[in-house]
Write a protein that holds these residues in place. Structure first.
Motif, mmCIF file in Angstrom:
data_model
loop_
_atom_site.group_PDB
_atom_site.id
_atom_site.type_symbol
_atom_site.label_atom_id
_atom_site.label_comp_id
_atom_site.label_asym_id
_atom_site.label_seq_id
_atom_site.Cartn_x
_atom_site.Cartn_y
_atom_site.Cartn_z
ATOM 1 N N ALA A 99 0.818 -1.230 0.000
ATOM 2 C CA ALA A 99 0.000 0.000 0.000
ATOM 3 C C ALA A 99 0.843 1.267 0.000
ATOM 4 C CB ALA A 99 -0.962 -0.007 1.191
ATOM 5 N N HIS A 102 1.795 3.308 -4.835
ATOM 6 C CA HIS A 102 0.954 4.264 -5.589
ATOM 7 C C HIS A 102 1.262 5.718 -5.217
ATOM 8 C CE1 HIS A 102 -1.636 2.571 -2.270
ATOM 9 N NE2 HIS A 102 -1.493 3.832 -1.889
ATOM 10 N N TRP A 103 1.993 5.922 -4.116
ATOM 11 C CA TRP A 103 2.410 7.283 -3.756
ATOM 12 C C TRP A 103 3.723 7.674 -4.443
ATOM 13 C CZ3 TRP A 103 -0.877 10.298 -1.079
ATOM 14 C CH2 TRP A 103 -1.839 9.688 -0.263
ATOM 15 N N GLY A 129 -2.275 0.244 -5.189
ATOM 16 C CA GLY A 129 -3.448 0.558 -5.984
ATOM 17 C C GLY A 129 -3.158 0.389 -7.467
ATOM 18 N N ASN A 133 -8.291 1.842 -9.331
ATOM 19 C CA ASN A 133 -8.357 1.993 -7.868
ATOM 20 C C ASN A 133 -9.054 3.312 -7.492
ATOM 21 O OD1 ASN A 133 -7.635 1.028 -5.216
ATOM 22 N ND2 ASN A 133 -6.092 2.640 -5.131
ATOM 23 N N ILE A 134 -9.879 3.243 -6.465
ATOM 24 C CA ILE A 134 -10.651 4.387 -5.936
ATOM 25 C C ILE A 134 -11.180 5.307 -7.052
ATOM 26 C CG2 ILE A 134 -9.700 4.366 -3.597
ATOM 27 C CD1 ILE A 134 -7.889 6.753 -4.386
ATOM 28 N N TRP A 158 -1.504 10.254 -7.098
ATOM 29 C CA TRP A 158 -1.391 8.794 -7.092
ATOM 30 C C TRP A 158 -1.119 8.232 -8.484
ATOM 31 C CZ3 TRP A 158 -6.493 10.239 -4.745
ATOM 32 C CH2 TRP A 158 -6.348 10.538 -3.381
ATOM 33 N N PHE A 160 -1.776 4.624 -10.428
ATOM 34 C CA PHE A 160 -2.481 3.334 -10.368
ATOM 35 C C PHE A 160 -2.339 2.625 -11.728
ATOM 36 C CE2 PHE A 160 -5.587 5.929 -7.568
ATOM 37 C CZ PHE A 160 -4.913 5.608 -6.399
ATOM 38 N N TRP A 196 -11.518 9.329 5.820
ATOM 39 C CA TRP A 196 -10.601 8.785 4.800
ATOM 40 C C TRP A 196 -9.924 9.941 4.063
ATOM 41 C CZ3 TRP A 196 -9.307 9.005 -0.271
ATOM 42 C CH2 TRP A 196 -8.503 7.971 -0.795
ATOM 43 N N PHE A 200 -5.966 10.470 3.961
ATOM 44 C CA PHE A 200 -5.253 10.086 2.742
ATOM 45 C C PHE A 200 -5.224 11.156 1.650
ATOM 46 C CE2 PHE A 200 -6.536 5.800 4.355
ATOM 47 C CZ PHE A 200 -5.265 5.284 4.513
ATOM 48 N N TYR A 239 -11.469 -0.025 -3.683
ATOM 49 C CA TYR A 239 -10.048 -0.347 -3.870
ATOM 50 C C TYR A 239 -9.860 -1.458 -4.919
ATOM 51 C CZ TYR A 239 -8.234 2.167 0.306
ATOM 52 O OH TYR A 239 -7.854 3.120 1.206
ATOM 53 N N ARG A 241 -6.461 -3.759 -5.976
ATOM 54 C CA ARG A 241 -5.030 -3.985 -5.691
ATOM 55 C C ARG A 241 -4.292 -4.508 -6.912
ATOM 56 N NH1 ARG A 241 -4.001 -1.151 -1.633
ATOM 57 N NH2 ARG A 241 -5.501 -0.044 -2.892
#
Ligand code: BEZ
Length: 250
Positions: A99, A102-103, A129, A133-134, A158, A160, A196, A200, A239, A241
């Motif tokens: 996790a 993705h940053w 992600g 994702n999201i 991010w 993804f 959240w 985040f 999410y 993955r």
């Protein structure tokens, strides 16, 4: 410049699902006694400690000083280091990352640093992600910035990628991809979506005034409500993955 900050207490109260859902990735890592393992983006060190408890020597790195500090309180060997400035050379049997990738938007540099840090035949095991994702969260955030021009531009922090994109980066760097898969994993949020966003997505709004931040959160909550809230399940983040295992070629 906006940048993400981490409140360890809020993270541990509301986002404990992040390390808790890391068990399948630990199984893919299959740590062996006395292996030397790098935990890339170790956060508060919950999974780093689990790896250490297998009898491994683990170093955790994270770009957040607050998170590294929390991990050190668990007795772990950790340091503040971003994924795109790794400085290790053929030291590790495995690099593990849950996790966090993705940053790390300088993905080529990150993968090259991991490659360098690994011993020949070392393994790179990660989950982060992936494509899609999201999706609802990102779309709503982007729409709000468009609808409120006074908020400025939305800079998506991010990355993804799809299976094909990330496989190509790994392969071109010198890894053999043994396994890679996109796994949809709708994730119930312990608290609400506002919490959240506070944990985040604070880097996205930290150039806004306090009033604008409140407006953003309220707007996001009401737009996300029909998309990711249900009476039976509460708030569930969409999410997806990307989980993989890659081996350094030489
Ligand atoms: C994730 O784990 O997919 C994630 C968490 C926070 C922000 C973006 C992605």
């Amino acid at each position: 410049m906006s940048s993400q900050s981490w409140d360890v207490q809020q993270y541990q109260e509301s986002a404990s699902f992040v390390p808790q859902l890391g068990t399948p990735l630990l199984q893919l890592l299959a740590p062996q006694k006395q292996e030397k393992i790098l935990d890339l983006g170790c956060g508060d060190g919950k999974l780093t400690l689990e790896i250490k408890n297998y009898g491994c020597e683990v170093i955790g790195v994270d770009s957040s000083a607050e998170m590294v500090n929390a991990a050190q309180k668990l007795g772990l060997n950790t340091e503040v280091l971003s994924g795109d400035s790794l400085k290790f050379k053929e030291e590790f049997d495995a690099v593990f990352s849950n996790a966090a990738l993705h940053w790390m938007v300088n993905k080529n540099q990150v993968v090259a640093g991991v490659y360098k840090a690994l011993k020949p035949q070392g393994r790179f095991i990660g989950e982060f992600g992936g494509e899609g994702n999201i999706k609802h969260l990102v779309t709503v955030i982007s729409d709000i910035f468009q609808d409120f021009p006074e908020f400025g531009d939305f800079k998506n922090p991010w990355y993804f990628p799809s299976v094909a994109e990330y496989s190509e980066i790994l392969t071109e760097t010198g890894f053999t991809v043994e396994y890679i898969e996109l796994i949809p994993r709708p994730t119930p949020l312990k608290n609400d979506v506002i919490q959240w966003l506070r944990i985040f997505a604070n880097g996205i709004t930290n150039n806004l005034t306090k009033e604008q931040q409140q407006k953003f959160l309220k707007e996001a909550e009401s737009r996300l409500y029909p998309l990711i809230y249900s009476k039976s399940e509460g708030w569930v983040a969409d999410y997806v993955r990307l989980r993989f295992k890659a081996i350094k070629n030489s």
